[in-house]
Design a protein around this motif. Structure first.
Motif, PDB file in Angstrom:
ATOM      1  N   ASP A   1      -7.853  -5.499  41.532  1.00 58.65           N
ATOM      2  CA  ASP A   1      -8.116  -5.797  40.132  1.00 58.65           C
ATOM      3  C   ASP A   1      -7.044  -5.143  39.270  1.00 58.65           C
ATOM      4  O   ASP A   1      -6.498  -4.099  39.613  1.00 58.65           O
ATOM      5  CB  ASP A   1      -9.500  -5.240  39.800  1.00 58.65           C
ATOM      6  CG  ASP A   1      -9.867  -5.422  38.353  1.00 58.65           C
ATOM      7  OD1 ASP A   1     -10.419  -6.473  38.037  1.00 58.65           O
ATOM      8  OD2 ASP A   1      -9.600  -4.517  37.550  1.00 58.65           O
TER       9      ASP A   1
ATOM     10  N   THR B   1      -7.241  -3.358  36.735  1.00 60.32           N
ATOM     11  CA  THR B   1      -7.531  -1.982  36.320  1.00 60.32           C
ATOM     12  C   THR B   1      -7.291  -0.978  37.445  1.00 60.32           C
ATOM     13  O   THR B   1      -7.393   0.215  37.241  1.00 60.32           O
ATOM     14  CB  THR B   1      -8.988  -1.851  35.844  1.00 60.32           C
ATOM     15  OG1 THR B   1      -9.848  -2.238  36.909  1.00 60.32           O
ATOM     16  CG2 THR B   1      -9.245  -2.739  34.653  1.00 60.32           C
ATOM     17  N   GLU B   2      -6.992  -1.493  38.645  1.00 63.39           N
ATOM     18  CA  GLU B   2      -6.691  -0.611  39.760  1.00 63.39           C
ATOM     19  C   GLU B   2      -5.176  -0.416  39.871  1.00 63.39           C
ATOM     20  O   GLU B   2      -4.696   0.344  40.697  1.00 63.39           O
ATOM     21  CB  GLU B   2      -7.204  -1.282  41.037  1.00 63.39           C
ATOM     22  CG  GLU B   2      -7.847  -0.394  42.040  1.00 63.39           C
ATOM     23  CD  GLU B   2      -8.454  -1.226  43.158  1.00 63.39           C
ATOM     24  OE1 GLU B   2      -7.740  -1.542  44.110  1.00 63.39           O
ATOM     25  OE2 GLU B   2      -9.645  -1.563  43.067  1.00 63.39           O
TER      26      GLU B   2
ATOM     27  N   ALA C   1      -4.604   3.136  41.977  1.00 66.65           N
ATOM     28  CA  ALA C   1      -5.878   3.706  42.426  1.00 66.65           C
ATOM     29  C   ALA C   1      -6.160   3.359  43.886  1.00 66.65           C
ATOM     30  O   ALA C   1      -7.191   3.736  44.433  1.00 66.65           O
ATOM     31  CB  ALA C   1      -7.024   3.220  41.539  1.00 66.65           C
TER      32      ALA C   1
END
Lengths: 113, 192
Positions: free
Chosen positions: A14, A16-17, A60
């Motif tokens: 994703d 956001t990762e 992340a």
């Protein structure tokens, strides 16, 4: 929302990762280069509406850098590939050409339609 | 050394919460980061020697409750072992890898672990992570590095009703509080 396949660990990551790394395939102009080249290397970036090449880091996740080819207008992702390349590999160019027949690759990293 | 070990405490002192699932902070766990060319025989031997299990494949965890080897990235493994054995293990890995390009670091005190138990753990994790938690995308035994809320974390399922989470020690309270909220009784989503 953008979802990119990380070629290093195989995860569908994703947005956001991920951490964005800006435009890909820049030529570095360092010591000894002309002021104009150095200026362009530092500040001039393509901002296309359409096909674009970017660097991303799976921050992340596995922590590795990779390249992505996508369309900034439709968010269509043409593919992701290894960071250790100076230009998009053939299978990525083919995938883009299939979807955007008028597209051509320019060595400066600017993609036009 | 034994005197020092008597003072080792986990950041939340074994905090526990029971809701949709039970969340328990684990006792201090020995963790060693091993980085290098994972295809090199020397690295493989060092990892399996200390980890006590086979080399894991991409994104896999191989091991049991005491010892495990986790695949963290194309050039990184995390070895889990009893806390007290870490100094000796780091020394022996260092000896095995003498002359090869590798990194060995004791990260036991930099991290903390949580154990999740209960049938709804996929759902609780899915509330916090932008990862696909469906059984097809994250089978039992596969390590997923992602974020929980705003902090990086790694987790893997040992079974459908048991999972282990690793995060940085400094954010243990934040992660625990998130689990407490995500596992609140009555907050079942029923997606999986």
């Amino acid at each position: 929302m953008l979802t990119l396949h990380c070629p290093c660990c195989g995860i569908q990551a994703d947005e956001t990762e991920l951490a964005p790394g800006g435009q890909a395939h820049l030529t570095r102009h360092g010591p000894g280069s002309s002021d104009e080249d150095f200026h362009d290397y530092l500040f001039t970036r393509a901002n296309p509406r359409g096909v674009h090449f970017e660097r991303w880091r799976h921050a992340a996740g596995c922590g590795k850098w990779f390249h992505a080819a996508r369309d900034t207008q439709t968010l269509e992702v043409f593919g992701t590939y290894a960071a250790q390349t100076l230009a998009p590999p053939q299978h990525i160019r083919d995938a883009i050409t299939e979807r955007r027949p008028d597209w051509t690759w320019h060595a400066s990293g600017r993609a036009t339609e | 050394m034994s005197e020092g070990l008597a003072h080792v405490v986990s950041p939340l002192n074994g905090a526990r919460f029971d809701g949709l699932i039970s969340v328990r902070e684990m006792a201090p766990q020995g963790m060693i980061t091993l980085r290098g060319d994972l295809a090199a025989p020397a690295i493989k031997n060092a990892a399996t020697g200390v980890g006590g299990h086979d080399m894991p494949g991409q994104r896999q965890a191989s091991g049991d409750a005491d010892r495990a080897i986790l695949w963290m990235s194309p050039d990184e493994l995390l070895l889990l072992l009893p806390y007290a054995e870490v100094p000796g293990a780091v020394a022996s890995i260092g000896k095995l890898l003498e002359g090869s390009h590798a990194l060995v670091a004791d990260v036991s005190d930099a991290r903390t672990g949580f154990e999740l138990r209960g049938e709804g753990l996929r759902e609780v994790l899915a509330k916090l992570a932008p990862a696909d938690l469906s059984p097809g995308a994250l089978p039992v035994g596969e390590v997923r590095r992602t974020r929980l809320g705003q902090v990086p974390a790694a987790f893997w399922l040992k079974s459908e009703a048991s999972a282990q989470v690793i995060c940085f020690r400094s954010v243990a309270r934040y992660v625990f509080d998130q689990f407490r909220r995500a596992a609140q009784p009555g907050s079942t989503v029923g997606f999986f």
